[in-house]
Scaffold this motif. Structure first.
Motif, short mmCIF file in Angstrom:
data_model
loop_
_atom_site.label_atom_id
_atom_site.label_comp_id
_atom_site.label_asym_id
_atom_site.label_seq_id
_atom_site.Cartn_x
_atom_site.Cartn_y
_atom_site.Cartn_z
N UNK A 1 24.57 49.57 71.67
CA UNK A 1 25.66 48.67 72.09
C UNK A 1 25.97 47.64 71.02
N UNK A 2 24.94 47.01 70.47
CA UNK A 2 25.16 45.98 69.45
C UNK A 2 25.85 46.56 68.22
N UNK A 3 25.48 47.78 67.86
CA UNK A 3 26.13 48.44 66.72
C UNK A 3 27.58 48.74 67.03
N UNK A 4 27.84 49.21 68.27
CA UNK A 4 29.21 49.53 68.68
C UNK A 4 30.06 48.27 68.74
N UNK A 5 29.47 47.18 69.20
CA UNK A 5 30.19 45.92 69.32
C UNK A 5 30.55 45.36 67.95
N UNK A 6 29.68 45.56 66.97
CA UNK A 6 29.91 45.02 65.63
C UNK A 6 30.92 45.85 64.84
N UNK A 7 31.12 47.11 65.23
CA UNK A 7 32.04 47.98 64.51
C UNK A 7 33.49 47.68 64.90
N UNK A 8 34.42 48.09 64.07
CA UNK A 8 35.84 47.90 64.36
C UNK A 8 36.27 48.86 65.47
N UNK A 9 37.28 48.44 66.23
CA UNK A 9 37.83 49.32 67.25
C UNK A 9 37.29 49.02 68.64
N UNK A 10 37.58 49.93 69.55
CA UNK A 10 37.19 49.81 70.96
C UNK A 10 35.68 49.98 71.10
N UNK A 11 35.00 48.98 71.64
CA UNK A 11 33.53 49.03 71.79
C UNK A 11 33.12 50.22 72.66
N UNK A 12 33.92 50.55 73.67
CA UNK A 12 33.60 51.68 74.54
C UNK A 12 33.58 52.98 73.75
N UNK A 13 34.61 53.19 72.95
CA UNK A 13 34.66 54.40 72.11
C UNK A 13 33.51 54.42 71.12
#
Length: 210
Positions: free
Chosen positions: A80-92
């Motif tokens: 989750x933390x990695x997804x949140x830090x990345x650009x774009x939709x956190x869900x995707x």
């Protein structure tokens, strides 16, 4: 290495839905959700289903995703933390991280009937990525990588009849494979239309954003 030790059928019953954790058994009359479609435990049959709070809905969705992909809480929070830090939709981003795990890719290719069976193949060192043995189920595959099975596996009873099944198997659009050679390639990372319904994943984002 930590791992989930709960009985898989109990995880489905606790979740209240089929999570397809045991491969072909989940499609048979032996499935626990057909025989005992109520929560596990002495009083499971008598438990009344009450409405969940918002927190309860978020927690249940998080648990559902963890159980499907066979990961622990620490791993889930890391994704989750990695997804949140990345650009774009956190869900995707979150679903993309989970989908590109090597154990999930082996499962998506149809080489194993469940993600647990795929993890076993990988743990035994029977899966190659770009010709090199990888025995880490959480290994993240990248675009262009070639995934194969060891030659001794291709000629074993383990894959007997697998090729015939794969000829009728529908692959995700982001993967392709040579069925006769049991060799696959990652065409691209999964995009939004490959990831399915994202609305429930929003509950997980809300859970960790509290």
């Amino acid at each position: 290495m930590a791992k989930i030790t709960d009985a898989k059928c109990k995880l489905c019953r606790r979740q209240g839905e089929k999570l397809f954790l045991k491969g072909e058994r989940c499609f048979s009359p032996k499935c626990a959700m057909i025989k005992r479609p109520y929560p596990p435990g002495v009083h499971g049959r008598d438990k009344k289903q009450s409405g969940l709070s918002e927190y309860g809905r978020q927690l249940r969705e998080k648990q559902r995703l963890k159980r499907i992909y066979g990961i622990l809480e620490r791993q889930m929070k890391k994704y989750f933390l990695k997804a949140q830090a990345a650009k774009g939709d956190t869900r995707e981003n979150l679903l993309r991280e989970l989908e590109t795990r090597l154990d999930n890719v082996v499962f998506r290719l149809g080489w194993a009937t469940s993600r647990a069976a795929a993890r076993q193949l990988i743990n035994h060192g029977l899966v190659l990525v770009n010709g090199r043995r990888v025995n880490i189920p959480s290994f993240q595959v990248k675009k262009g990588q070639i995934i194969t099975l060891k030659d001794r596996v291709k000629n074993s009873k383990l894959v007997e009849g697998l090729i015939n099944k794969l000829k009728k198997y529908e692959l995700p659009a982001w993967l392709k494979q040579d069925v006769e050679k049991l060799e696959a390639q990652v065409l691209s990372l999964p995009q939004a239309n490959d990831l399915g319904e994202l609305t429930p994943i929003g509950l997980i984002v809300e859970f960790y954003s509290r």
